[in-house]
Write a protein that holds these residues in place. Structure first.
Motif, PDB file in Angstrom:
ATOM      1  N   PHE A  41       0.811  -1.220   0.000  1.00  0.00           N
ATOM      2  CA  PHE A  41       0.000   0.000   0.000  1.00  0.00           C
ATOM      3  C   PHE A  41       0.846   1.272   0.000  1.00  0.00           C
ATOM      4  N   MET A  42       2.063   1.200   0.539  1.00  0.00           N
ATOM      5  CA  MET A  42       2.872   2.406   0.729  1.00  0.00           C
ATOM      6  C   MET A  42       4.087   2.464  -0.192  1.00  0.00           C
ATOM      7  N   PHE A  43       4.162   1.593  -1.191  1.00  0.00           N
ATOM      8  CA  PHE A  43       5.376   1.539  -2.007  1.00  0.00           C
ATOM      9  C   PHE A  43       5.552   2.795  -2.856  1.00  0.00           C
ATOM     10  N   LYS A  44       4.460   3.457  -3.198  1.00  0.00           N
ATOM     11  CA  LYS A  44       4.577   4.635  -4.064  1.00  0.00           C
ATOM     12  C   LYS A  44       5.337   5.761  -3.366  1.00  0.00           C
ATOM     13  N   TYR A  45       5.237   5.839  -2.044  1.00  0.00           N
ATOM     14  CA  TYR A  45       5.989   6.863  -1.319  1.00  0.00           C
ATOM     15  C   TYR A  45       7.488   6.549  -1.329  1.00  0.00           C
ATOM     16  N   GLU A  46       7.824   5.271  -1.289  1.00  0.00           N
ATOM     17  CA  GLU A  46       9.230   4.888  -1.393  1.00  0.00           C
ATOM     18  C   GLU A  46       9.785   5.229  -2.772  1.00  0.00           C
ATOM     19  N   VAL A  47       8.976   5.040  -3.797  1.00  0.00           N
ATOM     20  CA  VAL A  47       9.412   5.373  -5.155  1.00  0.00           C
ATOM     21  C   VAL A  47       9.602   6.876  -5.301  1.00  0.00           C
ATOM     22  N   GLU A  48       8.684   7.660  -4.750  1.00  0.00           N
ATOM     23  CA  GLU A  48       8.818   9.115  -4.821  1.00  0.00           C
ATOM     24  C   GLU A  48      10.060   9.600  -4.077  1.00  0.00           C
ATOM     25  N   ALA A  49      10.322   9.021  -2.910  1.00  0.00           N
ATOM     26  CA  ALA A  49      11.512   9.415  -2.154  1.00  0.00           C
ATOM     27  C   ALA A  49      12.788   9.047  -2.901  1.00  0.00           C
ATOM     28  N   TYR A  50      12.779   7.894  -3.563  1.00  0.00           N
ATOM     29  CA  TYR A  50      13.957   7.477  -4.323  1.00  0.00           C
ATOM     30  C   TYR A  50      14.195   8.401  -5.516  1.00  0.00           C
ATOM     31  N   ASN A  51      13.141   8.762  -6.222  1.00  0.00           N
ATOM     32  CA  ASN A  51      13.290   9.670  -7.365  1.00  0.00           C
ATOM     33  C   ASN A  51      13.720  11.068  -6.925  1.00  0.00           C
ATOM     34  N   GLN A  52      13.203  11.540  -5.793  1.00  0.00           N
ATOM     35  CA  GLN A  52      13.629  12.842  -5.287  1.00  0.00           C
ATOM     36  C   GLN A  52      15.098  12.829  -4.896  1.00  0.00           C
ATOM     37  N   LEU A  53      15.561  11.716  -4.336  1.00  0.00           N
ATOM     38  CA  LEU A  53      16.969  11.612  -3.964  1.00  0.00           C
ATOM     39  C   LEU A  53      17.864  11.628  -5.196  1.00  0.00           C
ATOM     40  N   ILE A  54      17.430  10.969  -6.257  1.00  0.00           N
ATOM     41  CA  ILE A  54      18.214  10.968  -7.495  1.00  0.00           C
ATOM     42  C   ILE A  54      18.291  12.373  -8.085  1.00  0.00           C
ATOM     43  N   ASN A  55      17.164  13.065  -8.121  1.00  0.00           N
ATOM     44  CA  ASN A  55      17.160  14.426  -8.668  1.00  0.00           C
ATOM     45  C   ASN A  55      17.983  15.378  -7.809  1.00  0.00           C
ATOM     46  N   LEU A  56      17.953  15.176  -6.497  1.00  0.00           N
ATOM     47  CA  LEU A  56      18.741  16.028  -5.611  1.00  0.00           C
ATOM     48  C   LEU A  56      20.231  15.806  -5.818  1.00  0.00           C
ATOM     49  N   ASN A  57      20.620  14.567  -6.038  1.00  0.00           N
ATOM     50  CA  ASN A  57      22.034  14.283  -6.294  1.00  0.00           C
ATOM     51  C   ASN A  57      22.489  14.886  -7.618  1.00  0.00           C
ATOM     52  N   LYS A  58      21.594  14.897  -8.606  1.00  0.00           N
ATOM     53  CA  LYS A  58      21.953  15.505  -9.887  1.00  0.00           C
ATOM     54  C   LYS A  58      22.129  17.016  -9.757  1.00  0.00           C
ATOM     55  N   GLU A  59      21.279  17.649  -8.960  1.00  0.00           N
ATOM     56  CA  GLU A  59      21.376  19.097  -8.795  1.00  0.00           C
ATOM     57  C   GLU A  59      22.612  19.502  -8.012  1.00  0.00           C
ATOM     58  N   ASN A  60      22.970  18.697  -7.023  1.00  0.00           N
ATOM     59  CA  ASN A  60      24.110  19.041  -6.165  1.00  0.00           C
ATOM     60  C   ASN A  60      25.435  18.506  -6.687  1.00  0.00           C
ATOM     61  N   LYS A  61      25.401  17.905  -7.850  1.00  0.00           N
ATOM     62  CA  LYS A  61      26.625  17.298  -8.355  1.00  0.00           C
ATOM     63  C   LYS A  61      27.685  18.348  -8.664  1.00  0.00           C
ATOM     64  N   ASP A  62      27.263  19.507  -9.183  1.00  0.00           N
ATOM     65  CA  ASP A  62      28.205  20.561  -9.556  1.00  0.00           C
ATOM     66  C   ASP A  62      28.269  21.681  -8.522  1.00  0.00           C
ATOM     67  N   LYS A  63      27.679  21.459  -7.349  1.00  0.00           N
ATOM     68  CA  LYS A  63      27.642  22.507  -6.335  1.00  0.00           C
ATOM     69  C   LYS A  63      28.432  22.132  -5.091  1.00  0.00           C
ATOM     70  N   GLU A  64      29.340  21.207  -5.213  1.00  0.00           N
ATOM     71  CA  GLU A  64      30.127  20.794  -4.064  1.00  0.00           C
ATOM     72  C   GLU A  64      31.164  21.862  -3.741  1.00  0.00           C
ATOM     73  N   LYS A  65      31.272  22.209  -2.486  1.00  0.00           N
ATOM     74  CA  LYS A  65      32.199  23.236  -2.036  1.00  0.00           C
ATOM     75  C   LYS A  65      33.161  22.649  -1.018  1.00  0.00           C
ATOM     76  N   TRP A  66      34.335  23.211  -0.987  1.00  0.00           N
ATOM     77  CA  TRP A  66      35.370  22.741  -0.078  1.00  0.00           C
ATOM     78  C   TRP A  66      35.373  23.598   1.182  1.00  0.00           C
ATOM     79  N   LYS A  67      35.591  22.938   2.304  1.00  0.00           N
ATOM     80  CA  LYS A  67      35.682  23.644   3.576  1.00  0.00           C
ATOM     81  C   LYS A  67      36.635  22.880   4.473  1.00  0.00           C
ATOM     82  N   ASN A  68      37.731  23.554   4.856  1.00  0.00           N
ATOM     83  CA  ASN A  68      38.758  22.937   5.700  1.00  0.00           C
ATOM     84  C   ASN A  68      39.308  21.661   5.072  1.00  0.00           C
ATOM     85  N   GLY A  69      39.438  21.685   3.768  1.00  0.00           N
ATOM     86  CA  GLY A  69      40.022  20.539   3.080  1.00  0.00           C
ATOM     87  C   GLY A  69      39.070  19.381   2.874  1.00  0.00           C
ATOM     88  N   ARG A  70      37.786  19.545   3.162  1.00  0.00           N
ATOM     89  CA  ARG A  70      36.819  18.464   3.002  1.00  0.00           C
ATOM     90  C   ARG A  70      35.616  18.962   2.215  1.00  0.00           C
TER      91      ARG A  70
END
Length: 408
Positions: free
Chosen positions: A54-83
């Motif tokens: 009954f609740m699998f669609k929410y897991e699918v939505e969360a997985y797709n949102q995580l993928i899109n978030l990783n794509k958006e933040n792929k070129d926005k990584e910043k360095w701080k104290n060498g990390r």
């Protein structure tokens, strides 16, 4: 590196229907620890599988949102104290639900490891260091896997040290029972593991799932092998009128049931009196188990009060090997009685009701049929005296039905 694509709910639905009980849909969503939990608990005993239906669609939505978030933040990584800031993980807050899941799953794997040690390898000395180490390893595996569910992580070394030390103290110092020691070790290792909890995406792959599943299947096979060996070695004697006695093993009866069922039916022909051989060690264990502490504080210190509150007292009093053996023998006996009727349901029905009466009247699994009949008559007389009372419960109805089926 391949780009991840959004998953479709229809595909997840099909995988959930086909292999959801074994965690295939969780594995498809790259939730490897959750997939193994489903695999090792048969879909969390079907309840988790129904919940995901009954609740699998929410897991699918969360997985797709995580993928899109990783794509958006792929070129926005910043360095701080060498990390990298994206590589930094944050500590998580305490969750009572996750805590209970971790304790129960650690207890589940720990008990499975304990059964494998005792049934197959015959490790009866719970005070030995190898026994404590192996059981603590099973508890560690359960707590570690639950700790990596939901995008979190735990330190394996801290969990192992806490589980081993708590098991060692409970068994060697406090001389507690195995069930109580595993339960306390699961709680302690979960508490220590939660101190190292971090929000960190799991890096486990399908190879980890395959490795964990192989180890779990080996554990299950070892337990089944030990149970079959324990049950097969039990001796059973059939006494017929005229003092004619015939003795065989349960393993021989099970083998003959597959290859030559006529031998089994001839063994139980004429409704003989069945007797089981009891070893001296089991007799001494029952005599020591019947002893109880006198004072209240001795009752608390010995752990008997804890066992009664958690239900462990009932679990330790039951010999599951003997109960399984008597159920198998009862099914074979009932098959010999209804061989002309060609019924496959009646033998299982009769054996189940007989085992229920053993549990209902708190009898020994190796009790005779005459003793069960006497207990049924005694119970029926007590119920006849209480006939004026109109109150009825399910246990009374079940006992009445069980006595009627057993005496038929």
């Amino acid at each position: 590196m391949t780009n991840e694509k959004d998953v479709k709910p229809l595909v997840v639905r099909i995988i959930l229907i086909v292999g959801g009980i074994l965690g295939a849909h969780r594995l498809y969503l790259k939730q490897v620890p959750e997939a193994f939990v489903f695999f090792s608990t048969f879909g969390v005993f079907l309840i988790g599988w129904l919940y995901d239906s009954f609740m699998f669609k929410y897991e699918v939505e969360a997985y797709n949102q995580l993928i899109n978030l990783n794509k958006e933040n792929k070129d926005k990584e910043k360095w701080k104290n060498g990390r990298l800031q994206t590589a930094q993980s944050k500590f998580v807050e305490f969750s009572l639900t996750r805590f209970l899941y971790s304790v129960l799953y650690g207890l589940y794997i720990g008990i499975g490891t304990w059964l494998a040690c005792t049934l197959t390898f015959g490790w009866t000395d719970i005070n030995s260091i190898p026994f404590v180490s192996v059981v603590a390893l099973g508890i560690t595996a359960g707590v570690y896997i639950i700790g990596h569910c939901g995008g979190q992580s735990r330190e394996l070394s801290f969990i192992w040290i806490s589980s081993f030390s708590s098991m060692f103290l409970m068994v060697r110092v406090f001389q507690s029972a195995v069930f109580r020691s595993i339960f306390i070790a699961s709680i302690v290792s979960t508490l220590v593991g939660n101190r190292t909890a971090k929000n960190k995406r799991s890096r486990h792959t399908w190879r980890h799932f395959l490795f964990w599943s192989s180890l779990f299947m080996m554990l299950v096979c070892v337990i089944l092998l030990g149970c079959s060996r324990k049950i097969g070695e039990k001796q059973i004697t059939a006494t017929r009128p005229g003092s004619f006695r015939e003795t065989t093993s349960v393993g021989s009866l099970m083998r003959d049931r597959i290859f030559d069922s006529k031998k089994v039916y001839s063994f139980f022909e004429g409704n003989p009196i069945i007797e089981y051989s009891i070893s001296d060690s089991s007799q001494t264990e029952r005599s020591t188990a019947s002893k109880k502490s006198n004072s209240f504080w001795q009752h608390v210190w010995s752990g008997e009060l804890f066992d009664e509150l958690t239900g462990a007292a009932h679990l330790t009093k039951i010999d599951w090997v003997e109960l399984t053996m008597t159920f198998i023998v009862d099914v074979l006996r009932a098959e010999a009685r209804v061989i002309n009727k060609s019924s496959t349901v009646e033998p299982f029905k009769w054996a189940l009701w007989r085992n229920y009466l053993i549990h209902r009247f708190s009898l020994d699994p190796l009790v005779s049929d005459d003793h069960i009949r006497s207990e049924c008559k005694k119970w029926q007389q007590e119920q006849n005296q209480k006939r004026e009372s109109s109150e009825k419960d399910f246990s009374m109805i079940a006992a009445k039905r069980g006595c009627a089926t057993f005496q038929s």
